[in-house]
Design a protein around this motif. Structure first.
Motif, mmCIF file in Angstrom:
data_model
loop_
_atom_site.group_PDB
_atom_site.id
_atom_site.type_symbol
_atom_site.label_atom_id
_atom_site.label_comp_id
_atom_site.label_asym_id
_atom_site.label_seq_id
_atom_site.Cartn_x
_atom_site.Cartn_y
_atom_site.Cartn_z
ATOM 1 N N ALA A 1 0.826 -1.213 0.000
ATOM 2 C CA ALA A 1 0.000 0.000 0.000
ATOM 3 C C ALA A 1 0.860 1.263 0.000
ATOM 4 O O ALA A 1 1.883 1.334 0.680
ATOM 5 C CB ALA A 1 -0.922 -0.002 1.223
ATOM 6 N N ARG A 2 0.437 2.250 -0.787
ATOM 7 C CA ARG A 2 1.096 3.567 -0.815
ATOM 8 C C ARG A 2 0.128 4.665 -0.414
ATOM 9 O O ARG A 2 0.520 5.630 0.215
ATOM 10 C CB ARG A 2 1.606 3.883 -2.226
ATOM 11 N N ARG A 3 -1.119 4.539 -0.835
ATOM 12 C CA ARG A 3 -2.101 5.603 -0.558
ATOM 13 C C ARG A 3 -3.277 5.022 0.230
ATOM 14 O O ARG A 3 -3.961 4.111 -0.234
ATOM 15 C CB ARG A 3 -2.595 6.213 -1.869
ATOM 16 N N VAL A 4 -3.486 5.584 1.427
ATOM 17 C CA VAL A 4 -4.457 5.011 2.358
ATOM 18 C C VAL A 4 -5.348 6.115 2.922
ATOM 19 O O VAL A 4 -4.870 7.215 3.212
ATOM 20 C CB VAL A 4 -3.720 4.285 3.518
ATOM 21 N N VAL A 5 -6.619 5.806 3.078
ATOM 22 C CA VAL A 5 -7.568 6.723 3.723
ATOM 23 C C VAL A 5 -7.970 6.139 5.073
ATOM 24 O O VAL A 5 -8.260 4.946 5.176
ATOM 25 C CB VAL A 5 -8.842 6.908 2.865
ATOM 26 N N GLU A 6 -7.973 6.982 6.097
ATOM 27 C CA GLU A 6 -8.474 6.581 7.419
ATOM 28 C C GLU A 6 -9.678 7.445 7.759
ATOM 29 O O GLU A 6 -9.662 8.646 7.517
ATOM 30 C CB GLU A 6 -7.381 6.775 8.480
ATOM 31 N N ILE A 7 -10.705 6.849 8.337
ATOM 32 C CA ILE A 7 -11.843 7.628 8.839
ATOM 33 C C ILE A 7 -11.853 7.512 10.362
ATOM 34 O O ILE A 7 -11.997 6.412 10.898
ATOM 35 C CB ILE A 7 -13.178 7.133 8.252
ATOM 36 N N GLY A 8 -11.679 8.623 11.051
ATOM 37 C CA GLY A 8 -11.624 8.627 12.516
ATOM 38 C C GLY A 8 -10.187 8.696 13.008
ATOM 39 O O GLY A 8 -9.561 7.688 13.334
ATOM 40 N N THR A 9 -9.629 9.916 13.049
ATOM 41 C CA THR A 9 -8.217 10.102 13.392
ATOM 42 C C THR A 9 -7.969 10.013 14.886
ATOM 43 O O THR A 9 -6.958 9.464 15.321
ATOM 44 C CB THR A 9 -7.746 11.508 12.938
ATOM 45 N N LEU A 10 -8.881 10.584 15.678
ATOM 46 C CA LEU A 10 -8.682 10.822 17.114
ATOM 47 C C LEU A 10 -7.335 11.526 17.312
ATOM 48 O O LEU A 10 -7.107 12.551 16.692
ATOM 49 C CB LEU A 10 -8.821 9.513 17.912
ATOM 50 N N GLY A 11 -6.430 10.974 18.111
ATOM 51 C CA GLY A 11 -5.162 11.661 18.362
ATOM 52 C C GLY A 11 -4.027 11.227 17.455
ATOM 53 O O GLY A 11 -2.874 11.590 17.676
ATOM 54 N N SER B 1 -16.597 14.891 3.502
ATOM 55 C CA SER B 1 -15.250 14.953 2.920
ATOM 56 C C SER B 1 -15.044 13.917 1.814
ATOM 57 O O SER B 1 -14.249 14.138 0.895
ATOM 58 C CB SER B 1 -14.184 14.711 3.991
ATOM 59 N N LEU B 2 -15.721 12.781 1.922
ATOM 60 C CA LEU B 2 -15.411 11.671 1.016
ATOM 61 C C LEU B 2 -15.681 11.961 -0.461
ATOM 62 O O LEU B 2 -14.854 11.610 -1.313
ATOM 63 C CB LEU B 2 -16.158 10.400 1.455
ATOM 64 N N PRO B 3 -16.821 12.601 -0.809
ATOM 65 C CA PRO B 3 -17.082 12.785 -2.241
ATOM 66 C C PRO B 3 -15.932 13.460 -2.982
ATOM 67 O O PRO B 3 -15.506 13.003 -4.046
ATOM 68 C CB PRO B 3 -18.362 13.622 -2.261
ATOM 69 N N ALA B 4 -15.385 14.542 -2.396
ATOM 70 C CA ALA B 4 -14.290 15.254 -3.062
ATOM 71 C C ALA B 4 -13.007 14.431 -3.082
ATOM 72 O O ALA B 4 -12.176 14.568 -3.989
ATOM 73 C CB ALA B 4 -14.034 16.590 -2.360
ATOM 74 N N LEU B 5 -12.865 13.535 -2.093
ATOM 75 C CA LEU B 5 -11.648 12.730 -1.987
ATOM 76 C C LEU B 5 -11.538 11.718 -3.136
ATOM 77 O O LEU B 5 -10.438 11.265 -3.474
ATOM 78 C CB LEU B 5 -11.645 12.020 -0.628
ATOM 79 N N SER B 6 -12.660 11.415 -3.749
ATOM 80 C CA SER B 6 -12.646 10.456 -4.864
ATOM 81 C C SER B 6 -11.692 10.897 -5.969
ATOM 82 O O SER B 6 -11.057 10.067 -6.619
ATOM 83 C CB SER B 6 -14.049 10.303 -5.469
ATOM 84 N N ALA B 7 -11.596 12.202 -6.163
ATOM 85 C CA ALA B 7 -10.740 12.732 -7.231
ATOM 86 C C ALA B 7 -9.270 12.413 -6.980
ATOM 87 O O ALA B 7 -8.461 12.450 -7.907
ATOM 88 C CB ALA B 7 -10.927 14.247 -7.342
ATOM 89 N N GLU B 8 -8.911 12.101 -5.727
ATOM 90 C CA GLU B 8 -7.518 11.809 -5.386
ATOM 91 C C GLU B 8 -7.227 10.314 -5.384
ATOM 92 O O GLU B 8 -6.125 9.893 -5.062
ATOM 93 C CB GLU B 8 -7.170 12.430 -4.024
ATOM 94 N N GLY B 9 -8.244 9.519 -5.702
ATOM 95 C CA GLY B 9 -8.084 8.063 -5.718
ATOM 96 C C GLY B 9 -7.570 7.586 -7.052
ATOM 97 O O GLY B 9 -7.167 8.404 -7.883
ATOM 98 N N PRO B 10 -7.565 6.304 -7.311
ATOM 99 C CA PRO B 10 -8.003 5.265 -6.360
ATOM 100 C C PRO B 10 -6.980 5.050 -5.249
ATOM 101 O O PRO B 10 -5.818 5.425 -5.385
ATOM 102 C CB PRO B 10 -8.118 4.012 -7.244
ATOM 103 N N PHE B 11 -7.440 4.447 -4.169
ATOM 104 C CA PHE B 11 -6.587 4.203 -3.010
ATOM 105 C C PHE B 11 -6.274 2.712 -2.878
ATOM 106 O O PHE B 11 -7.000 1.864 -3.406
ATOM 107 C CB PHE B 11 -7.278 4.727 -1.747
ATOM 108 N N ASP B 12 -5.171 2.446 -2.191
ATOM 109 C CA ASP B 12 -4.786 1.050 -1.971
ATOM 110 C C ASP B 12 -5.521 0.434 -0.791
ATOM 111 O O ASP B 12 -5.713 -0.783 -0.750
ATOM 112 C CB ASP B 12 -3.276 0.953 -1.703
ATOM 113 N N ALA B 13 -5.892 1.276 0.163
ATOM 114 C CA ALA B 13 -6.542 0.736 1.355
ATOM 115 C C ALA B 13 -7.299 1.828 2.082
ATOM 116 O O ALA B 13 -7.022 3.022 1.927
ATOM 117 C CB ALA B 13 -5.512 0.116 2.298
ATOM 118 N N MET B 14 -8.239 1.365 2.896
ATOM 119 C CA MET B 14 -9.018 2.277 3.715
ATOM 120 C C MET B 14 -9.168 1.643 5.089
ATOM 121 O O MET B 14 -9.357 0.430 5.195
ATOM 122 C CB MET B 14 -10.385 2.448 3.062
#
Ligand code: SAH
Ligand code: MG
Length: 222
Positions: A64-74, A127-140
């Motif tokens: 994986a090189r490009r990853v999206v996380e939902i829920g960063t916390l600290g 946030s997700l709809p606009a993030l599609s333009a930066e995909g595709p991603f290797d993992a979420m």
């Protein structure tokens, strides 16, 4: 085996500790981020260290090189994730709470990961709809509001490449998924729907890895 007692809670705890000691050792940065977020009043709901190691393992296994996380916390789980990426890799982490987002940015800097991490403020569904333009991603990696896990999964199916991974924390929701009659709220329903879809969707090969509160992981096979 004869002479062995079945796995009781105590043995399970010892085994978790054993796995943590062998594979989930926190370095000083992870320890400090965990302690400081507590001192800052952030809830102690980070992923378990042994879960962090599993996530790293999975990311490395698919390169994986490009990853999206939902829920960063600290930023605790984000450090585990970003450390599995190559130098030119990128973790984009979504967080709705401005103080947490700020804390996490500092944590990523402190971990020397400022160059390969971004924290984006806002409700993930916005946030997700606009993030599609930066995909595709290797993992979420999904670890935010449980009721929206199915919606996050739908986005992931459109934006994670074939051969990529969709992972989520709290697949067991502290046992609620097998006691849904006792806790019939929309969070439990969200998790039940999510787990069922990664089990049944023909585009996915899903599993729950029974570490910590359950790591759901699904490989995008088509
Ligand atoms: N992954 C973190 C823990 C995340 S806790 C770790 O293991 O270190 C869940 C986080 O999701 C909280 O910080 C909460 O503020 C955030 N959150 C909840 N709902 C959200 C939403 N709709 N969009 C973005 N973040 C959300
Ligand atoms: Mg969680």
């Amino acid at each position: 085996m004869e002479g062995l007692t079945p796995l009781d809670e105590h043995v399970r705890q010892l085994l978790n500790r054993y796995m943590q000691d062998l594979f989930g050792k926190e370095d000083v940065v992870l320890q400090a981020v965990r302690q400081d977020s507590l001192a800052q009043g952030l809830p102690a709901i980070q992923i378990e260290p042994e879960s962090g190691r599993i996530l790293q393992f999975l990311l490395r296994a698919i390169g994986a090189r490009r990853v999206v996380e939902i829920g960063t916390l600290g930023g605790y789980s984000g450090i585990w994730l970003a450390r599995a990426l190559p130098e030119d890799g990128c973790l984009i982490s979504l967080e709705v709470d401005p103080e947490r987002a700020e804390f996490a940015r500092a944590a990523f800097e402190r971990a020397g990961l400022g160059d390969r991490t971004q924290v984006r403020l806002g409700h993930a569904l916005d946030s997700l709809p606009a993030l599609s333009a930066e995909g595709p991603f290797d993992a979420m990696f999904i670890d935010a509001d449980k009721r929206n896990y199915p919606a996050y999964l739908s986005w992931a199916l459109d934006n994670v490449r074939v051969g990529g991974l969709i992972m989520a924390h709290n697949a067991f929701w502290y046992g609620a998924v097998v006691q849904a009659d006792r806790l019939p709220d929309s969070d439990v329903q969200g998790l039940l729907a999510f787990n069922q879809r990664i089990a049944e969707d023909p585009r996915l090969m899903g599993v729950i890895i029974p570490v910590g509160d359950g790591i759901a992981a699904a490989l995008r096979v088509q």
